[in-house]
Design an enzyme around this catalytic site. Structure first.
Site, PDB file in Angstrom:
ATOM      1  N   SER A 183      60.192  72.102  24.604  1.00 13.28           N
ATOM      2  CA  SER A 183      60.707  71.223  25.850  1.00 13.28           C
ATOM      3  C   SER A 183      60.883  72.412  27.191  1.00 13.28           C
ATOM      4  O   SER A 183      61.113  71.899  28.076  1.00 13.28           O
ATOM      5  CB  SER A 183      62.286  70.864  25.327  1.00 13.28           C
ATOM      6  OG  SER A 183      63.048  71.939  24.940  1.00 13.28           O
ATOM      7  N   HIS A 211      59.201  65.253  21.626  1.00 13.26           N
ATOM      8  CA  HIS A 211      58.823  65.268  22.948  1.00 13.26           C
ATOM      9  C   HIS A 211      57.490  64.793  23.278  1.00 13.26           C
ATOM     10  O   HIS A 211      56.895  64.892  24.240  1.00 13.26           O
ATOM     11  CB  HIS A 211      59.110  66.495  23.543  1.00 13.26           C
ATOM     12  CG  HIS A 211      60.223  66.972  24.021  1.00 13.26           C
ATOM     13  ND1 HIS A 211      60.692  66.157  25.283  1.00 13.26           N
ATOM     14  CD2 HIS A 211      61.299  67.670  23.783  1.00 13.26           C
ATOM     15  CE1 HIS A 211      61.977  66.585  25.466  1.00 13.26           C
ATOM     16  NE2 HIS A 211      62.287  67.450  24.594  1.00 13.26           N
ATOM     17  N   LYS A 242      63.808  59.056  23.179  1.00 11.88           N
ATOM     18  CA  LYS A 242      63.079  59.622  24.366  1.00 11.88           C
ATOM     19  C   LYS A 242      62.058  58.679  24.751  1.00 11.88           C
ATOM     20  O   LYS A 242      62.276  57.582  25.392  1.00 11.88           O
ATOM     21  CB  LYS A 242      62.573  60.928  23.750  1.00 11.88           C
ATOM     22  CG  LYS A 242      63.752  62.253  23.735  1.00 11.88           C
ATOM     23  CD  LYS A 242      62.794  63.426  23.561  1.00 11.88           C
ATOM     24  CE  LYS A 242      63.989  64.501  23.537  1.00 11.88           C
ATOM     25  NZ  LYS A 242      64.458  65.256  22.403  1.00 11.88           N
TER      26      LYS A 242
HETATM   27  C1  LIG Z   1      65.560  65.499  21.313  1.00  8.61           C
HETATM   28  C2  LIG Z   1      64.941  66.245  20.286  1.00  8.61           C
HETATM   29  C3  LIG Z   1      65.640  65.938  18.935  1.00  8.61           C
HETATM   30  C4  LIG Z   1      66.667  65.059  19.013  1.00  8.61           C
HETATM   31  O1  LIG Z   1      66.619  64.005  18.972  1.00  8.61           O
HETATM   32  P1  LIG Z   1      67.936  62.872  18.950  1.00  8.61           P
HETATM   33  O2  LIG Z   1      67.151  61.520  18.417  1.00  8.61           O
HETATM   34  O3  LIG Z   1      68.256  62.548  20.231  1.00  8.61           O
HETATM   35  O4  LIG Z   1      68.876  63.140  18.044  1.00  8.61           O
HETATM   36  C5  LIG Z   1      65.079  66.632  17.951  1.00  8.61           C
HETATM   37  N1  LIG Z   1      64.028  67.331  18.055  1.00  8.61           N
HETATM   38  C6  LIG Z   1      63.362  67.705  19.253  1.00  8.61           C
HETATM   39  C7  LIG Z   1      62.130  68.547  19.372  1.00  8.61           C
HETATM   40  C8  LIG Z   1      63.883  66.993  20.467  1.00  8.61           C
HETATM   41  O5  LIG Z   1      63.304  67.426  21.457  1.00  8.61           O
END
Ligand SMILES: *Cc1c(COP(=O)(O)O)cnc(C)c1O
Length: 397
Positions: A183, A211, A242
């Site tokens: 990220s 992501h 996301k």
């Molecule tokens: C955002 C993210 C998570 C967490 O996801 P949620 O559903 O918001 O708990 C886990 N792993 C990665 C790589 C992320 O970017």
């Protein structure tokens, strides 16, 4: 008793503030989208959401969610295995497996839970987890909960991965785990090389597509599509929070025996509530939309290319990537903070990142592109970057 603890916490809070890492929250009073209204009444263009496909406020998803409210009610008041499973949960699990070309799927309340509950039920002290150093916090926590031996390799460094695989070679079962897209730099994990090494060392692979799902690959199937490896990794985790609508929910998808064991033993699944039916219904709609047309994926890809090309031409130092995360490198922490603050004054909402979130001297502004952005939004952002870049001496006048 609380008096001492209160003092202790107040000191901690002031230390965080003095270190410049205290996080304030900006309050949004409109739906999430390309243009948002904040509580001060100001409207800004949003370039820091994970709303990659613009589905957070999509009319069809909202309609599907409303219908499910009428047909299935509001909440489940139960974990999945007692009375928290509806036909919608089962259908979404099937659709997610079809989407990724995997065998079966298990839903969680969040991907944080999916990652927290994936290692401990599957691996023991005889086994090994080989983990990328920049993996998400939820993977790190999940690994901590598991008794398997731990090996760590430098971010996307295949030489180091091979060294770690050699160090782990006597373990019974081995699992390499990586984020699909990291990220902070927006770099895509070199999954082709990871899978080749996994084959050489008789190791399994897990990818967190949080992501990358919806973003990477021609049809948004993530890094396994990008590298032509669909169905070839054992475990994929991901989020519904996301690109996939942005509400809440996570999943693990992959080999059917893995999923079956997780349903029996994964603690966040067994001991935490199931997602509301309306979220499952919108998720089903989301997969249907992404399967029947590629317009959103195409728009995201062309927006990303357009933005990165313009920014490069003006003279910004940006990291090339196949993701929708554009890291605008500024190197200096104070400069990154000032730059982001000035952009907000110009109506562009982005976040500056500096140490300890990224390495010292690698401060940057992270821009996240979305299919919700129109060309005029992108042009406005580029113009603001150019103006402030010149003002602050980052690019030539
Ligand atoms: C955002 C993210 C998570 C967490 O996801 P949620 O559903 O918001 O708990 C886990 N792993 C990665 C790589 C992320 O970017």
């Amino acid at each position: 008793m609380y008096t001492d603890f209160k003092e202790f916490l107040e000191k901690e809070i002031s230390d965080i503030k003095n270190a410049g890492t205290y996080k304030d929250e900006r309050i949004i009073v409109s739906p999430q989208g390309a243009e948002i209204k904040v509580s001060t009444g100001k409207k800004v263009l949003n370039f820091c959401a994970n709303n990659y496909l613009g589905l957070s406020n999509n009319a069809e998803l909202i309609e599907a969610a409303k219908k499910a409210l009428d047909s299935h009610g509001y909440g489940m008041s139960s974990v999945r295995f007692i009375c928290g499973t509806t036909d919608l949960h089962k259908e979404l699990e099937k659709k997610i497996a079809e989407f990724f070309g995997t065998e079966d799927t298990i839903l969680y309340a969040a991907c944080f839970d999916a990652n927290g509950g994936v290692f401990e039920p599957l691996l023991s002290e005889k086994d090994a987890i080989i983990s990328d150093s920049l993996n998400h916090a939820s993977i790190i926590d999940g690994v901590r909960l598991c008794k398997a031996q731990r090996f760590r390799y430098e971010n996307a460094n295949m030489e180091d991965l091979e060294k770690q695989l050699q160090a782990a070679k006597d373990c019974r079962f081995k699992l390499i785990v990586t984020d699909g897209v990291f990220s902070m730099d927006g770099n895509v994990a070199p999954l082709d090389k990871i899978v080749a090494l996994a084959n050489k060392y008789n190791t399994m692979v897990m990818v967190d597509e949080s992501h990358s799902a919806g973003v990477v690959g021609k049809t948004g199937r993530g890094v396994t599509e990008h590298y032509n490896l669909k169905g070839q990794v054992e475990i994929i985790t991901g989020t519904l929070g996301k690109a996939f609508g942005g509400a809440i929910g996570g999943f693990t998808t992959g080999k059917k025996e893995v999923i079956e064991i997780l349903r029996q033993r994964s603690r966040p699944y067994l001991f935490s509530n199931s997602i509301p039916p309306l979220v499952a219904a919108a998720g089903i709609k989301m997969v249907d939309m992404m399967s029947s047309t590629n317009v959103l994926q195409d728009k995201l890809h062309s927006n990303t290319e357009y933005f990165m090309e313009k920014m490069g031409k003006i003279g910004f130092d940006i990291k090339p990537t196949a993701s929708a995360i554009c890291a605008v490198m500024l190197y200096d922490a104070k400069l990154a903070q000032d730059f982001a603050a000035r952009l907000l004054e110009e109506g562009i909402y982005v976040i500056g990142f500096s140490y300890p979130v990224v390495p010292k001297d690698l401060a940057r502004i992270r821009v996240q592109l979305s299919a919700a952005h129109e060309k005029e939004h992108l042009d406005k952002a580029v113009a603001a970057f150019e103006k402030i870049g010149k003002e602050l001496g980052v690019i030539k006048k």
